[in-house]
Design a protein around this motif. Structure first.
Motif, PDB file in Angstrom:
ATOM      1  N   ALA A 174       0.699  -1.351  -0.047  1.00  0.00           N
ATOM      2  CA  ALA A 174       0.077   0.110  -0.074  1.00  0.00           C
ATOM      3  C   ALA A 174       0.900   1.286   0.173  1.00  0.00           C
ATOM      4  N   SER A 175       0.385   2.449  -0.770  1.00  0.00           N
ATOM      5  CA  SER A 175       1.192   3.542  -0.688  1.00  0.00           C
ATOM      6  C   SER A 175       0.188   4.508  -0.643  1.00  0.00           C
ATOM      7  N   ALA A 176       0.148   5.841  -0.120  1.00  0.00           N
ATOM      8  CA  ALA A 176      -0.557   6.733  -0.160  1.00  0.00           C
ATOM      9  C   ALA A 176      -0.791   7.475  -1.393  1.00  0.00           C
TER      10      ALA A 176
ATOM     11  N   VAL B   2      -5.463  10.747   3.756  1.00  0.00           N
ATOM     12  CA  VAL B   2      -5.112   9.336   3.288  1.00  0.00           C
ATOM     13  C   VAL B   2      -3.883   8.750   4.072  1.00  0.00           C
ATOM     14  N   THR B   3      -3.968   7.516   4.840  1.00  0.00           N
ATOM     15  CA  THR B   3      -2.955   7.098   5.558  1.00  0.00           C
ATOM     16  C   THR B   3      -2.678   5.581   5.274  1.00  0.00           C
ATOM     17  N   VAL B   4      -1.644   5.000   5.817  1.00  0.00           N
ATOM     18  CA  VAL B   4      -1.115   3.562   5.196  1.00  0.00           C
ATOM     19  C   VAL B   4      -1.022   2.963   6.623  1.00  0.00           C
ATOM     20  N   PRO B   5      -2.064   2.382   7.440  1.00  0.00           N
ATOM     21  CA  PRO B   5      -1.790   1.782   8.627  1.00  0.00           C
ATOM     22  C   PRO B   5      -1.056   0.497   8.622  1.00  0.00           C
ATOM     23  N   GLU B   6      -1.424  -0.371   7.703  1.00  0.00           N
ATOM     24  CA  GLU B   6      -0.675  -1.522   7.392  1.00  0.00           C
ATOM     25  C   GLU B   6      -0.082  -1.743   6.008  1.00  0.00           C
ATOM     26  N   PRO B   7       0.754  -2.694   5.931  1.00  0.00           N
ATOM     27  CA  PRO B   7       1.323  -2.808   4.502  1.00  0.00           C
ATOM     28  C   PRO B   7       0.434  -3.116   3.256  1.00  0.00           C
ATOM     29  N   ARG B   8      -0.600  -3.816   3.579  1.00  0.00           N
ATOM     30  CA  ARG B   8      -1.581  -4.008   2.539  1.00  0.00           C
ATOM     31  C   ARG B   8      -2.989  -3.368   2.792  1.00  0.00           C
ATOM     32  N   MET B   9      -2.877  -2.245   3.452  1.00  0.00           N
ATOM     33  CA  MET B   9      -4.292  -1.442   3.681  1.00  0.00           C
ATOM     34  C   MET B   9      -4.010   0.074   3.620  1.00  0.00           C
ATOM     35  N   ILE B  10      -4.952   0.866   2.951  1.00  0.00           N
ATOM     36  CA  ILE B  10      -4.963   2.270   2.895  1.00  0.00           C
ATOM     37  C   ILE B  10      -6.237   2.640   3.670  1.00  0.00           C
ATOM     38  N   SER B  11      -5.952   3.867   4.643  1.00  0.00           N
ATOM     39  CA  SER B  11      -7.111   4.219   4.981  1.00  0.00           C
ATOM     40  C   SER B  11      -7.299   5.528   4.552  1.00  0.00           C
ATOM     41  N   VAL B  12      -8.865   6.056   4.358  1.00  0.00           N
ATOM     42  CA  VAL B  12      -9.169   7.208   3.895  1.00  0.00           C
ATOM     43  C   VAL B  12     -10.263   7.872   4.835  1.00  0.00           C
ATOM     44  N   GLN B  13      -9.473   8.954   5.574  1.00  0.00           N
ATOM     45  CA  GLN B  13     -10.399   9.411   6.743  1.00  0.00           C
ATOM     46  C   GLN B  13     -11.171  10.704   6.031  1.00  0.00           C
TER      47      GLN B  13
ATOM     48  N   LEU C 130      -9.272   0.511   2.303  1.00  0.00           N
ATOM     49  CA  LEU C 130      -8.825   0.174   0.895  1.00  0.00           C
ATOM     50  C   LEU C 130      -7.923  -1.257   1.176  1.00  0.00           C
ATOM     51  N   PRO C 131      -8.389  -2.452   1.072  1.00  0.00           N
ATOM     52  CA  PRO C 131      -7.377  -3.548   1.273  1.00  0.00           C
ATOM     53  C   PRO C 131      -6.928  -3.779  -0.089  1.00  0.00           C
ATOM     54  N   ILE C 132      -5.406  -3.847  -0.100  1.00  0.00           N
ATOM     55  CA  ILE C 132      -4.714  -3.953  -1.504  1.00  0.00           C
ATOM     56  C   ILE C 132      -4.471  -5.487  -1.573  1.00  0.00           C
ATOM     57  N   PRO C 133      -5.086  -5.792  -2.757  1.00  0.00           N
ATOM     58  CA  PRO C 133      -4.596  -7.324  -2.978  1.00  0.00           C
ATOM     59  C   PRO C 133      -3.168  -7.491  -3.681  1.00  0.00           C
ATOM     60  N   ALA C 134      -2.778  -8.551  -3.596  1.00  0.00           N
ATOM     61  CA  ALA C 134      -1.502  -8.793  -4.203  1.00  0.00           C
ATOM     62  C   ALA C 134      -1.844  -9.074  -5.582  1.00  0.00           C
ATOM     63  N   PRO C 135      -0.678  -8.490  -6.589  1.00  0.00           N
ATOM     64  CA  PRO C 135      -1.156  -8.237  -7.865  1.00  0.00           C
ATOM     65  C   PRO C 135      -0.627  -9.770  -8.635  1.00  0.00           C
ATOM     66  N   THR C 136      -1.287 -10.193  -9.439  1.00  0.00           N
ATOM     67  CA  THR C 136      -0.955 -11.497 -10.111  1.00  0.00           C
ATOM     68  C   THR C 136       0.330 -11.586 -10.825  1.00  0.00           C
ATOM     69  N   ALA C 137       0.689 -12.473 -11.416  1.00  0.00           N
ATOM     70  CA  ALA C 137       2.089 -12.430 -12.210  1.00  0.00           C
ATOM     71  C   ALA C 137       1.704 -11.773 -13.348  1.00  0.00           C
ATOM     72  N   GLU C 138       0.838 -12.001 -14.083  1.00  0.00           N
ATOM     73  CA  GLU C 138       0.317 -10.936 -15.344  1.00  0.00           C
ATOM     74  C   GLU C 138       0.614  -9.552 -14.807  1.00  0.00           C
TER      75      GLU C 138
END
Length: 173
Positions: free
Chosen positions: A20-22, A45-56, A88-96
């Motif tokens: 995740a990146s703001a 916009v904050t990034v509380p976890e590596p795979r989560m973005i929070s929008v207040q 906003l949970p950020i899913p891991a991208p597929t290889a493609e």
């Protein structure tokens, strides 16, 4: 030339990797108060976890507009509403998808290499013109040309290093 390197870094920051990146939400536009505004002007916009973005969202009446703006931005994320906060949970991208992102990063880098080379060309033309007009000696023109080339090589190398770091980040599962 430095401006081109900084622009490349901003463009690469906007590419979605698995983390995740703001900056991921920088291009998002939201329709509020009868006009389109950047998301960062109506929410934090904050990034509380590596795979989560929070929008207040600052104004509760704008929550649905912010959600709609995020969904319409085609970032591939689905906002979860919790009061005035959107997660906003950020899913891991597929290889493609990682390959597509790597291609995009390479395209950005090549565009900025070309921009740096164009600045070099303009600088060399200016030096030749100054020599032709008699405002600079031949030795001084050669010395300055070497400096321009040295700076160009240094910046191209920095662009390549920036690209390699971003490529490694994209390919990391």
């Amino acid at each position: 030339m430095r401006a081109s390197l900084e622009a490349l870094k901003r463009e690469l920051a906007g590419l979605r990797t698995g983390r995740a990146s703001a900056h991921l939400l920088d291009p998002v536009q939201v329709t509020v108060y009868g006009s389109r505004m950047p998301l960062n002007q109506v929410a934090t916009v904050t990034v509380p976890e590596p795979r989560m973005i929070s929008v207040q969202v600052w104004d509760k009446s704008n929550v649905s507009a912010v959600e709609k703006g995020i969904r319409e931005s085609n970032l591939g994320v689905n906002p979860i509403i919790d009061g005035t906060t959107l997660r906003l949970p950020i899913p891991a991208p597929t290889a493609e998808r990682r390959q597509e992102l790597a291609k995009q990063a390479h395209k950005y880098a090549e565009n900025h290499r070309v921009a740096v080379r164009n600045v070099r060309r303009e600088g060399m033309e200016l030096l030749k013109k100054l020599e032709k007009d008699g405002k600079m000696g031949e030795d001084e023109q050669h010395k300055n040309s070497a400096k321009v080339q040295e700076l160009t090589d240094k910046l191209i190398k920095e662009i390549d290093q920036t690209l390699a770091a971003k490529d490694a980040e994209i390919q990391k599962v």
